[in-house]
Design a protein around this motif. Structure first.
Motif, short mmCIF file in Angstrom:
data_model
loop_
_atom_site.label_atom_id
_atom_site.label_comp_id
_atom_site.label_asym_id
_atom_site.label_seq_id
_atom_site.Cartn_x
_atom_site.Cartn_y
_atom_site.Cartn_z
N THR A 71 0.35 -2.70 -8.16
CA THR A 71 -0.13 -2.00 -9.34
C THR A 71 -0.55 -0.61 -8.90
O THR A 71 -1.41 -0.47 -8.02
CB THR A 71 -1.32 -2.73 -9.99
OG1 THR A 71 -0.91 -4.05 -10.39
CG2 THR A 71 -1.82 -1.97 -11.20
N ILE A 72 0.04 0.40 -9.49
CA ILE A 72 -0.22 1.79 -9.12
C ILE A 72 -0.92 2.48 -10.28
O ILE A 72 -0.44 2.43 -11.42
CB ILE A 72 1.08 2.53 -8.75
CG1 ILE A 72 1.76 1.82 -7.57
CG2 ILE A 72 0.80 3.99 -8.41
CD1 ILE A 72 3.08 2.45 -7.16
N SER A 73 -2.05 3.10 -9.97
CA SER A 73 -2.83 3.81 -10.99
C SER A 73 -2.99 5.26 -10.57
O SER A 73 -3.31 5.57 -9.43
CB SER A 73 -4.21 3.16 -11.15
OG SER A 73 -4.09 1.79 -11.51
N ALA A 74 -2.76 6.16 -11.54
CA ALA A 74 -2.92 7.60 -11.29
C ALA A 74 -3.09 8.31 -12.62
O ALA A 74 -2.40 7.99 -13.60
CB ALA A 74 -1.72 8.17 -10.53
N ASN A 79 0.57 1.01 -13.77
CA ASN A 79 1.84 0.31 -13.94
C ASN A 79 2.00 -0.74 -12.85
O ASN A 79 1.72 -0.47 -11.67
CB ASN A 79 3.02 1.30 -13.88
CG ASN A 79 4.34 0.63 -14.22
OD1 ASN A 79 4.40 -0.24 -15.09
ND2 ASN A 79 5.39 1.02 -13.53
N SER A 80 2.42 -1.94 -13.24
CA SER A 80 2.68 -3.03 -12.30
C SER A 80 4.17 -3.27 -12.22
O SER A 80 4.90 -3.13 -13.22
CB SER A 80 1.96 -4.31 -12.73
OG SER A 80 0.56 -4.13 -12.76
N VAL A 81 4.63 -3.64 -11.03
CA VAL A 81 6.06 -3.87 -10.84
C VAL A 81 6.26 -5.05 -9.92
O VAL A 81 5.49 -5.26 -8.98
CB VAL A 81 6.74 -2.60 -10.27
CG1 VAL A 81 6.21 -2.27 -8.89
CG2 VAL A 81 8.26 -2.77 -10.23
N SER A 82 7.27 -5.86 -10.22
CA SER A 82 7.64 -6.98 -9.36
C SER A 82 8.74 -6.54 -8.41
O SER A 82 9.35 -5.47 -8.59
CB SER A 82 8.10 -8.17 -10.19
OG SER A 82 9.33 -7.87 -10.84
N VAL A 164 2.15 6.66 -0.52
CA VAL A 164 1.73 6.54 -1.92
C VAL A 164 0.20 6.57 -2.04
O VAL A 164 -0.34 7.13 -3.01
CB VAL A 164 2.30 5.24 -2.54
CG1 VAL A 164 1.73 5.02 -3.93
CG2 VAL A 164 3.81 5.33 -2.61
N THR A 165 -0.51 5.97 -1.10
CA THR A 165 -1.97 5.88 -1.21
C THR A 165 -2.64 7.25 -1.22
O THR A 165 -3.79 7.37 -1.68
CB THR A 165 -2.54 5.05 -0.04
OG1 THR A 165 -2.02 5.53 1.20
CG2 THR A 165 -2.18 3.58 -0.21
N ASP A 166 -1.96 8.28 -0.74
CA ASP A 166 -2.52 9.63 -0.80
C ASP A 166 -2.40 10.24 -2.19
O ASP A 166 -3.08 11.23 -2.51
CB ASP A 166 -1.81 10.55 0.20
CG ASP A 166 -2.09 10.15 1.64
OD1 ASP A 166 -3.15 9.54 1.88
OD2 ASP A 166 -1.24 10.44 2.52
N LEU A 167 -1.53 9.66 -3.02
CA LEU A 167 -1.27 10.22 -4.34
C LEU A 167 -1.82 9.39 -5.48
O LEU A 167 -2.04 9.92 -6.57
CB LEU A 167 0.25 10.39 -4.53
CG LEU A 167 0.99 11.22 -3.47
CD1 LEU A 167 2.49 11.17 -3.72
CD2 LEU A 167 0.48 12.66 -3.47
N ALA A 168 -2.01 8.09 -5.26
CA ALA A 168 -2.44 7.21 -6.34
C ALA A 168 -3.23 6.04 -5.78
O ALA A 168 -3.24 5.79 -4.57
CB ALA A 168 -1.21 6.71 -7.12
N VAL A 170 -3.55 2.25 -5.25
CA VAL A 170 -2.60 1.14 -5.12
C VAL A 170 -3.36 -0.16 -4.95
O VAL A 170 -4.24 -0.27 -4.08
CB VAL A 170 -1.64 1.35 -3.93
CG1 VAL A 170 -0.69 0.16 -3.80
CG2 VAL A 170 -0.86 2.65 -4.09
N GLN A 171 -3.02 -1.13 -5.78
CA GLN A 171 -3.61 -2.46 -5.67
C GLN A 171 -2.50 -3.47 -5.43
O GLN A 171 -1.45 -3.43 -6.09
CB GLN A 171 -4.38 -2.82 -6.95
CG GLN A 171 -5.59 -1.93 -7.21
CD GLN A 171 -6.32 -2.32 -8.48
OE1 GLN A 171 -5.79 -3.07 -9.31
NE2 GLN A 171 -7.53 -1.79 -8.65
N PHE A 172 -2.73 -4.39 -4.50
CA PHE A 172 -1.73 -5.40 -4.18
C PHE A 172 -1.78 -6.54 -5.18
O PHE A 172 -2.84 -7.08 -5.47
CB PHE A 172 -1.96 -5.94 -2.77
CG PHE A 172 -1.90 -4.90 -1.70
CD1 PHE A 172 -0.87 -3.98 -1.68
CD2 PHE A 172 -2.87 -4.82 -0.72
CE1 PHE A 172 -0.80 -3.01 -0.69
CE2 PHE A 172 -2.82 -3.86 0.27
CZ PHE A 172 -1.78 -2.95 0.28
#
Length: 207
Positions: A71-74, A79-82, A164-168, A170-172
């Motif tokens: 799950t990426i939040s910014a 948004n979550s993706v499989s 990615v973690t530098d830009l948004a 991220v949750q596993f």
């Protein structure tokens, strides 16, 4: 011309050295003296352990493919993706071939290898005659091994997450942890499996 039996010979898949097979007890190993590759490594009750590992891997592959992976939040958006959605993200036009290849390498080929292994091992472990075409199924499973790239996908994810973690944020998701366990179990299953023992069991059934 006299036919020479090669049943007592084993070839190293890494360096092609050929050896005469010797009786190896459970827990012992026979390694190639040229390159050190493991040739024979029978384990006590390994067949049932491998079957249980394969069943677990099959469940994890299916579950990890459909549950949220990240799950990426910014900027207030999330948004979550499989894994399956990510693999099929480029499914428009000519990129559909890339999407199908990605899905195959990550999901379908590992799952196919597990099903083929179960097809071959279940009758052997339970002292039943091998299933029809078991030798071809096991040969196909071994041929697909280099194309089963679950661990490569895991490494790629690790590299991408660093960026990615530098830009948004991220949750596993649950699929991430399933996939982590899946990679470990695939390595463990490959360690437990003695391919010479499987081929030997299939050859004895023909006698």
């Amino acid at each position: 011309m006299t036919d020479v039996s090669t049943d007592h010979l084993i070839g190293c898949p890494q360096c092609d050295a050929v050896y005469s097979v010797t009786q190896t007890q459970a827990g012992q190993q026979a390694n190639c003296t040229r390159c050190g590759h493991r040739l024979i490594a029978p384990r006590s009750k390994a067949g049932m352990q491998i079957i249980m590992l394969n069943i677990t891997i099959a469940v994890l592959v299916v579950a990890a493919a459909v549950f949220p992976f990240l799950t990426i939040s910014a900027a207030g958006l999330s948004n979550s993706v499989s894994i399956l959605q990510a693999a099929l993200a480029f499914s428009d036009g000519i990129l559909v071939l890339l999407a199908l290849a990605t899905a195959a390498l990550i999901i379908f080929i590992p799952l196919l290898r597990v099903l083929l292994s179960l097809y071959v091992l279940i009758p052997v472990v339970f002292d039943r005659p091998p299933a029809r075409g078991a030798a071809r199924a096991f040969r196909l499973s071994e041929a697909l091994r280099p194309w089963s790239m679950a661990e490569i996908f895991a490494i790629g994810c690790a590299v991408a997450l660093v960026k990615v973690t530098d830009l948004a944020d991220v949750q596993f998701g649950p699929a991430f942890w399933m996939f982590t366990v899946l990679v470990f179990l695939v390595v463990l299953q490959d360690t437990f499996l003695c391919r010479w023992s499987v081929w030997n069991s299939l050859d004895k059934s023909k006698a």
